[in-house]
Scaffold this motif. Structure first.
Motif, PDB file in Angstrom:
ATOM      1  N   SER A 658      -9.093  65.964  24.503  1.00  0.00           N
ATOM      2  CA  SER A 658      -8.461  66.479  25.722  1.00  0.00           C
ATOM      3  C   SER A 658      -8.444  65.373  26.772  1.00  0.00           C
ATOM      4  CB  SER A 658      -9.221  67.703  26.249  1.00  0.00           C
ATOM      5  OG  SER A 658      -8.716  68.102  27.502  1.00  0.00           O
ATOM      6  N   GLN A 659      -7.233  64.917  27.124  1.00  0.00           N
ATOM      7  CA  GLN A 659      -7.119  63.897  28.168  1.00  0.00           C
ATOM      8  C   GLN A 659      -7.529  64.462  29.530  1.00  0.00           C
ATOM      9  OE1 GLN A 659      -3.568  61.517  28.265  1.00  0.00           O
ATOM     10  NE2 GLN A 659      -3.150  61.826  26.090  1.00  0.00           N
ATOM     11  N   LEU A 660      -7.317  65.773  29.718  1.00  0.00           N
ATOM     12  CA  LEU A 660      -7.696  66.383  30.988  1.00  0.00           C
ATOM     13  C   LEU A 660      -9.212  66.340  31.189  1.00  0.00           C
ATOM     14  CD1 LEU A 660      -6.676  67.854  33.477  1.00  0.00           C
ATOM     15  CD2 LEU A 660      -6.908  70.005  32.230  1.00  0.00           C
ATOM     16  N   LYS A 664     -11.493  64.457  34.083  1.00  0.00           N
ATOM     17  CA  LYS A 664     -12.550  65.103  34.868  1.00  0.00           C
ATOM     18  C   LYS A 664     -13.840  64.296  34.838  1.00  0.00           C
ATOM     19  CE  LYS A 664     -11.046  69.930  34.555  1.00  0.00           C
ATOM     20  NZ  LYS A 664     -11.407  71.285  34.097  1.00  0.00           N
ATOM     21  N   ARG A 694      -3.976  58.651  36.066  1.00  0.00           N
ATOM     22  CA  ARG A 694      -4.656  59.677  36.865  1.00  0.00           C
ATOM     23  C   ARG A 694      -5.933  59.120  37.491  1.00  0.00           C
ATOM     24  NH1 ARG A 694      -6.015  62.083  40.203  1.00  0.00           N
ATOM     25  NH2 ARG A 694      -6.635  64.279  40.402  1.00  0.00           N
ATOM     26  N   ILE A 751      -0.608  65.708  31.473  1.00  0.00           N
ATOM     27  CA  ILE A 751      -1.597  66.177  32.442  1.00  0.00           C
ATOM     28  C   ILE A 751      -1.031  66.206  33.860  1.00  0.00           C
ATOM     29  CG2 ILE A 751      -3.499  65.336  31.034  1.00  0.00           C
ATOM     30  CD1 ILE A 751      -3.732  62.960  32.883  1.00  0.00           C
TER      31      ILE A 751
END
Length: 984
Positions: A658-660, A664, A694, A751
């Motif tokens: 999960s890149q999200l 985080k 990001r 994302i």
């Protein structure tokens, strides 16, 4: 109820001392000169015996020992009807043949007859509650009542007669009279005769007319006397002499009987086999006692009423009315029996007499009663007894807690685990460490914490639950064999009739012990015991595979010892629990490593989460969900960690899932020390472009990073992604709809919610720290014209910006807005020239040129506009615009002339007004005064302010030219007079 309250203590056979007589009365007391209780036995032949409650037979093999005979004394030729022991004075008052006799408590002298009228049928002593005085007049009432008895006593003494000692007050029934008299121990010379064995005298205090009928029972307490006749029970006031009926007896009933319940300070009134309890005022209180049969005699010991009937002793609980014990002491047909107890002392002895025998019973200590109930496995009755004793103040809360624990252990060994734990929870003093040996075999880390407390030795020593269950099942099996052989055994009937399987019992034991340890977590325990409770609780959860409870305990604040649980959890495959446990103990590296193993095992199908495995969903969805859970839990740990090496080491596999979550981890605000941007940028996989973007966006926008290299890197990354997205859109536009759906799915997995080109444009316009030339070099050969315009604008290349906006993007509005930002008229002329002569082989943009002239033609030079107009431009397109431009030009010129002339007129009027103001005359005479210091001006220099105030020169220098005497500041508060306004 079934309790063992009394047990036989000793006996006395009257036939060994007097064969021709039988027992007629009995009393039990504890005189001051005796260390033990003394039994007084009155016979029908008029003899009084004294017996010691201590046995003189020390042979332990004797079933029932003998009471020690002390002495005997002959009272009269008639039967001894009643015995009243006056313990405080060492005397015994006897009623025999209608006369009263007095003898010392040791029976060392003969009985002396009191000089009192004959015909006494009943005598009772006035009773007092514990702690009250028994002196004359004490407690006989307050106020007038007390004074009345004092007067009666004084009037009863002859003149010159002196009382040597105070005595006791008695009520006597003589025919139809009720006489209140005081027993005085002494003689008329004032010499005490107590030690000489002398007698005493009865001093009549008051006579009261008695109720109708023959009084056969009487009790005196406080200032009330309750009497019983064949007609019923009545209450007589010893102060007023008035009587009132409590209730009447039926025509056919047993003789009335009364018993003072000294402990409760109430009176028991008997009607056949029913006992009604009343207070000192004759009012019924509480419930009634229903006896099994009619009774011969009644007594009181502790919380029980003792009744004797038909050769049996029955004990009834005063509060609950239940019969708790039945003791036979002789066969049926023994005749009338008598019972005596230590009424005022709350003693532990009960004496029962038949015609020729006296049997003494001893009350078992409360602890022994409880033990007996526990041995009989009557646990509810034992707890009920303990609660009764605790409510009556006869047992401490600590002992109650102790008994609850004892009952719990007995139930545990009887395989009743739920009930056992319920009692453990009710025990306030029980230590959780007492349960440890049932979970883990000795020796272990907590062996020394287990208290060596065997309680009352009623249960075996602690053992693991498996052994306890095996032993319990073996006992049940052995009891089955014994019962078949006709041997009665004490065993639980429920388990005996419905035996449970070993696995069910073990599961029940583990779940209930877990419930106890879970409740113990809320108590204030020492650190070592807390560690044992949490660690062993995890053992139990693992034994029954309670994965949810294991993970809840491991993920919360706990005191588990990881070293004790690590191998067990690894072997059983509960790696998630181990990961949660390591995380809660601050072992972040180990916890994240375990989550990485779980994620890898998920992808290779080597391990599955039991919770996911038991679900009915698709296995592929479970696989994705399992890997996502592992990555999410690992990311939670890394979000709070400041260990940069650990974070960057595990960033890769989290990003693969999960890149999200990876974002985080990198952008977390929970850690105390932020990561090094250079190290992070270097570590991020070049293929994970969105993670890099990001992270850089977070540094620039949220952390206010001013590093030009990071700004440039962010801009270059966005530009590269924008070029790829633009090319991808162009390719997908030429392909079928299937590829279009694939492209949309790819965009959906991003994302970011904002397209990359829009993000690039926003950043290029908002940031001033990136290098525009590097970005321009990257996008120079692309079709990102708007981005190029923004960059050229940063570089100050106005012409290129206008060319892109006007010719490439054909955005006339943006081009005109950019000209307005430049602020020069030649910018519009340059834009007009681009519209009319694009110089790139395209046709002139006459419509845009006309729009420009329409919007901004007034600010352009008409001659230059005419020079720039192309001969090929149709006249009808620009004629109207040019005409309006010329007209506006003339209009602006004329407006300028008007404004110029008006301004000139205002200037002239202002000058004239100023001249008039400065040239006006002011008349000063000898009477003129300074408005500031009130000094006469005379020939002095003076000054005048615009508000017409006049001051001398000295005050003018002090005030200044801007502030007048009134305090008005003309620079801040301007003064305008009507004559100064322009009126022409």
């Amino acid at each position: 109820m079934s309790r063992v309250v009394l047990e036989p203590h000793a006996q006395f056979d009257l036939t060994a001392h007097s064969r021709a007589s039988s027992i007629g009365s009995l009393a039990l007391a504890r005189p001051k000169r005796h260390r033990t209780a003394v039994l007084y036995v009155g016979t029908h032949s008029g003899t009084l015996f004294s017996l010691s409650a201590d046995s003189n037979d020390n042979d332990g093999d004797v079933v029932l020992r003998k009471l020690s005979f002390l002495r005997s004394v002959s009272v009269s030729d008639n039967a001894v009807d009643s015995i009243s022991v006056i313990e405080d004075f060492g005397k015994v008052l006897l009623l025999s043949g209608g006369a009263l006799f007095l003898v010392d408590s040791e029976l060392s002298n003969r009985a002396s007859k009191l000089g009192f009228s004959k015909g006494v049928s009943l005598v009772t002593r006035r009773r007092f509650r514990d702690g009250e005085s028994e002196g004359l007049g004490s407690g006989l009432g307050s106020g007038a009542g007390l004074g009345l008895f004092q007067k009666l006593r004084m009037n009863s003494m002859k003149e010159g007669e002196m009382q040597s000692e105070g005595g006791c007050v008695f009520a006597l029934v003589v025919g139809k009279r009720l006489i209140l008299a005081e027993l005085v121990l002494g003689n008329r010379n004032g010499k005490s005769e107590r030690d000489e064995g002398g007698g005493g005298s009865l001093v009549v205090l008051k006579e009261i007319q008695c109720v109708d009928g023959v009084v056969s029972a009487m009790v005196w307490l406080n200032d009330s006397i309750i009497v019983g006749t064949v007609n019923g029970y009545s209450l007589i006031s010893c102060v007023t002499g008035q009587s009132s009926v409590i209730f009447s007896l039926p025509d056919v009933s047993r003789p009335p009987r009364l018993k003072l319940l000294h402990k409760d300070w109430r009176v028991l009134l008997l009607v056949d086999n029913v006992g009604v309890i009343v207070d000192p005022h004759g009012q019924p209180v509480g419930g009634s006692l229903v006896f099994r049969h009619g009774l011969d005699s009644v007594g009181e010991i502790d919380s029980y009423v003792v009744v004797v009937t038909d050769g049996k002793i029955e004990l009834y609980h005063k509060r609950y009315g239940a019969c708790v014990q039945v003791l036979p002491f002789g066969g049926e047909g023994l005749g009338r029996c008598i019972v005596a107890t230590e009424e005022d002392r709350g003693g532990s002895l009960v004496a029962v007499a038949t015609a020729t025998k006296v049997v003494c019973y001893q009350k078992l200590p409360s602890v022994e009663q409880i033990k007996d109930l526990l041995r009989k496995k009557n646990y509810k009755e034992a707890i009920s007894l303990v609660e009764e004793l605790e409510s009556e103040g006869e047992m401490s809360k600590d002992l109650l807690s102790f008994v609850h624990a004892q009952v719990g252990f007995l139930l545990l060994f009887d395989l009743h685990f739920k009930e056992a734990v319920d009692h453990f929870l009710l025990s306030e003093n029980m230590q959780p460490s007492e349960i440890f040996p049932f979970i883990m075999r000795d020796p272990n880390r907590w062996s020394l914490l287990v208290p060596r407390n065997r309680y009352w030795g009623l249960h075996p020593p602690p053992a693991p639950l498996e052994d306890v269950i095996d032993d319990g099942l073996m006992r049940i099996q052995r009891a089955s064999f014994l019962r078949k052989a006709g041997v009665e055994t004490i065993v639980d009937n429920d388990l005996f009739l419905n035996p449970a399987s070993r696995s069910d019992l073990l599961e029940s034991a583990i779940k209930n012990i877990s419930r106890y340890l879970l409740a113990c977590r809320e108590k204030d325990l020492t650190e070592s015991i807390r560690e044992g409770v949490d660690t062993l609780l995890m053992y139990l959860y693992r034994a029954v595979n309670c994965v949810v409870d294991m993970e809840r305990l491991a993920s919360s604040t706990n005191w588990c010892i990881v070293e004790e649980l690590e191998q067990m959890l690894e072997e059983s495959g509960h790696l998630q629990t181990l990961a949660f446990l390591c995380a809660s103990k601050g072992m972040s590296a180990k916890a994240v490593h375990i989550w990485r193993i779980l994620a890898r095992n998920y992808s290779s199908s080597l391990w599955k989460d039991p919770a996911l495995e038991s679900s009915t969903g698709d296995s592929g969805e479970n696989l994705i969900s399992g890997r996502a859970i592992a990555a999410a839990e690992a990311s939670k740990i890394l979000e709070e960690s400041s260990d940069q090496e650990l974070i960057l080491q595990h960033l890769g596999w989290i990003a693969d899932i999960s890149q999200l979550l990876a974002v985080k981890v990198l952008t977390s605000d929970k850690r105390e020390i932020h990561l090094s941007p250079d190290e992070v940028v270097t570590t991020i996989d070049p293929q994970k472009v969105e993670i890099l973007q990001r992270y850089l966006q977070w540094l620039i926008e949220d952390q206010d990073c001013n590093d030009t290299q990071l700004h440039t890197l962010y801009a270059l990354s966005l530009a590269k992604s924008a070029i790829e997205a633009f090319e991808s859109e162009n390719i997908s536009a030429n392909l079928d709809s299937g590829n279009t759906e694939t492209s949309l799915a790819t965009m959906k997995n991003s994302i970011f919610q904002i397209p990359v080109r829009e993000r690039l444009q926003i950043f290029l316009q908002s940031s001033d720290l990136y290098d525009p030339e590097e970005v321009l070099d990257l996008i120079e050969g692309s079709e990102l014209w708007l981005e190029k315009a923004i960059l050229y604008r940063r570089l100050g290349q106005e012409t290129l910006v206008l060319q892109i906006l006007a010719l490439k993007l054909e955005d006339s509005e943006a081009a005109e807005q950019y000209c307005a930002e430049i602020g020069r008229a030649d910018a519009y002329m340059q834009l007009l020239e681009m519209y009319l002569d694009p110089q790139d082989g395209t046709d002139p943009m006459f419509t845009a040129a006309v729009r420009l002239l329409h919007n901004h033609g007034e600010s352009l030079d008409p001659l230059q506009v005419l020079e720039k107009l192309s001969p090929d431009m149709p006249l009808q397109l620009a004629s109207e615009t040019l005409l309006r431009m010329f007209r506006a030009r003339v209009h602006h010129h004329r407006q300028g002339q008007i404004v110029h002339n008006l301004s000139r007129a205002v200037d002239i009027d202002a000058r004239l007004s100023r001249l008039e103001e400065r040239s006006r005359h002011v008349q000063i005479n000898d009477e003129s005064l300074c408005d500031s210091c009130d000094a006469r001006l005379g020939t002095k220099l003076f000054a005048m302010y615009p508000d017409d105030t006049v001051v001398c020169y000295k005050c003018y220098r002090r005030q200044g030219e801007s502030v007048s005497v009134t305090g008005r500041n003309f620079k801040e508060d301007i003064l305008i007079k009507p004559g100064w306004l322009v009126s022409r």
